[in-house]
Scaffold this active site. Structure first.
Site, PDB file in Angstrom:
ATOM      1  CE  LYS A  15     -15.385  -3.729  46.622  1.00 28.58           C
ATOM      2  NZ  LYS A  15     -15.384  -4.470  45.365  1.00 28.58           N
ATOM      3  NE  ARG A  90     -19.236  -8.396  43.507  1.00 34.33           N
ATOM      4  CZ  ARG A  90     -18.288  -7.642  42.937  1.00 34.33           C
ATOM      5  NH1 ARG A  90     -17.103  -8.097  42.696  1.00 34.33           N
ATOM      6  NH2 ARG A  90     -18.549  -6.385  42.642  1.00 34.33           N
ATOM      7  NE  ARG A 129     -16.685   3.278  39.275  1.00 32.89           N
ATOM      8  CZ  ARG A 129     -16.668   2.140  39.973  1.00 32.89           C
ATOM      9  NH1 ARG A 129     -15.712   1.928  40.858  1.00 32.89           N
ATOM     10  NH2 ARG A 129     -17.591   1.234  39.801  1.00 32.89           N
ATOM     11  NE  ARG A 135     -17.482  -0.605  36.451  1.00 29.66           N
ATOM     12  CZ  ARG A 135     -17.232  -1.276  37.550  1.00 29.66           C
ATOM     13  NH1 ARG A 135     -16.058  -1.133  38.153  1.00 29.66           N
ATOM     14  NH2 ARG A 135     -18.121  -2.093  38.058  1.00 29.66           N
ATOM     15  NE  ARG A 146     -21.929  -2.378  40.078  1.00 31.92           N
ATOM     16  CZ  ARG A 146     -21.279  -1.219  39.870  1.00 31.92           C
ATOM     17  NH1 ARG A 146     -21.819  -0.269  39.130  1.00 31.92           N
ATOM     18  NH2 ARG A 146     -20.109  -1.024  40.414  1.00 31.92           N
TER      19      ARG A 146
HETATM   20  P1  AMP Z   1     -16.506  -4.964  40.198  1.00 31.64           P
HETATM   21  O1  AMP Z   1     -15.548  -4.339  39.238  1.00 31.64           O
HETATM   22  O2  AMP Z   1     -15.823  -5.710  41.298  1.00 31.64           O
HETATM   23  O3  AMP Z   1     -17.543  -4.005  40.700  1.00 31.64           O
HETATM   24  O4  AMP Z   1     -17.309  -6.091  39.362  1.00 31.64           O
HETATM   25  C1  AMP Z   1     -18.092  -5.754  38.251  1.00 31.64           C
HETATM   26  C2  AMP Z   1     -19.059  -6.880  37.921  1.00 31.64           C
HETATM   27  O5  AMP Z   1     -18.344  -8.073  37.607  1.00 31.64           O
HETATM   28  C3  AMP Z   1     -19.997  -7.278  39.036  1.00 31.64           C
HETATM   29  O6  AMP Z   1     -21.138  -6.446  39.124  1.00 31.64           O
HETATM   30  C4  AMP Z   1     -20.343  -8.712  38.642  1.00 31.64           C
HETATM   31  O7  AMP Z   1     -21.268  -8.723  37.586  1.00 31.64           O
HETATM   32  C5  AMP Z   1     -19.019  -9.215  38.110  1.00 31.64           C
HETATM   33  N1  AMP Z   1     -18.202  -9.801  39.205  1.00 31.64           N
HETATM   34  C6  AMP Z   1     -17.010  -9.345  39.666  1.00 31.64           C
HETATM   35  N2  AMP Z   1     -16.550 -10.137  40.656  1.00 31.64           N
HETATM   36  C7  AMP Z   1     -17.475 -11.123  40.828  1.00 31.64           C
HETATM   37  C8  AMP Z   1     -17.598 -12.227  41.714  1.00 31.64           C
HETATM   38  N3  AMP Z   1     -16.658 -12.486  42.653  1.00 31.64           N
HETATM   39  N4  AMP Z   1     -18.680 -13.030  41.584  1.00 31.64           N
HETATM   40  C9  AMP Z   1     -19.619 -12.798  40.646  1.00 31.64           C
HETATM   41  N5  AMP Z   1     -19.582 -11.757  39.808  1.00 31.64           N
HETATM   42  C10 AMP Z   1     -18.522 -10.918  39.882  1.00 31.64           C
END
Ligand code: AMP
Length: 197
Positions: A15, A90, A129, A135, A146
């Site tokens: 993504k 989400r 990754r 990360r 996740r």
């Molecule tokens: P990502 O980089 O999109 O995988 O996001 C990393 C983390 O940020 C996620 O596992 C959540 O803890 C938080 N996060 C990112 N976007 C959202 C969202 N739209 N709603 C809630 N938590 C989010």
């Protein structure tokens, strides 16, 4: 092409990479809630302090905080004519919030692009990754959490958007360039079909 687009996909589906490429091709900003949260954590802001524990455990940040962040980001000048949201919404509540927020501003989403990936493949990719990007939430137990959160809270969004005629599903398998081209073609077709409706 001005476009208001959401990207959906499991963690590890590619993504982030594809969102950045698609946004560049469309000359719109890519807005990643995960990136914004991570930079707040890194800079020890108040928001960073509020969200760190959710991210570290692989749980979702509460809708209230996330929705406020996105509303603020979308009000910035560079997002006035279009944007690509990566990692938001989400949850169904976030999706409803986004629809209402856009309607208040006299606009709506043009499309929701879902990148389809194989669950075994995404776990493998995320672990790979972790070694490169370091990360903190790319460890095996947090990845598992996740993916579980995705299944429970985010997967229902595909039906939500399909029901509204906004979903464009894309096979995420293949070269990076090939997948970007696939997305661009499908997106253009979807938007052209809407104009003639
Ligand atoms: P990502 O980089 O999109 O995988 O996001 C990393 C983390 O940020 C996620 O596992 C959540 O803890 C938080 N996060 C990112 N976007 C959202 C969202 N739209 N709603 C809630 N938590 C989010």
């Amino acid at each position: 092409m001005s476009a208001r687009v959401v990207m959906l996909g499991m963690p590890g589906a590619g993504k982030g990479t594809q969102a950045a490429r698609l946004a560049t091709a469309l000359a719109i900003p890519a807005i990643s809630t995960g990136d914004i949260f991570r930079s707040n954590v890194a800079n020890n802001t108040k928001l960073g302090e509020q969200v760190a524990r959710y991210i570290a455990r692989g749980n979702l940040v509460p809708d209230e905080l996330t929705n406020a962040l996105v509303a603020d980001r979308l009000s910035q000048a560079d997002a006035a004519d279009g944007f690509l949201l990566d990692g938001f919404p989400r949850t169904i509540d976030q999706a409803k919030f986004l629809a209402a927020h856009l309607a208040d501003n006299g606009t709506r989403l043009d499309a929701v692009v879902e990148l389809i990936a194989d669950p075994d493949e995404v776990t493998r990719r995320l672990l790979a990754r972790a070694k490169i990007e370091g990360r903190a939430d790319d460890t095996e137990p947090v990845i598992r959490q996740r993916l579980a959160v995705y299944d429970e809270s985010t997967r229902p969004l595909t039906d939500f958007y399909a029901g509204r005629g906004q979903l464009v599903r894309i096979d995420g398998l293949g070269d990076i360039e090939e997948v970007t081209d696939r997305m661009l073609t499908a997106l253009r077709e979807h938007m052209a079909a809407q104009v003639t409706e």
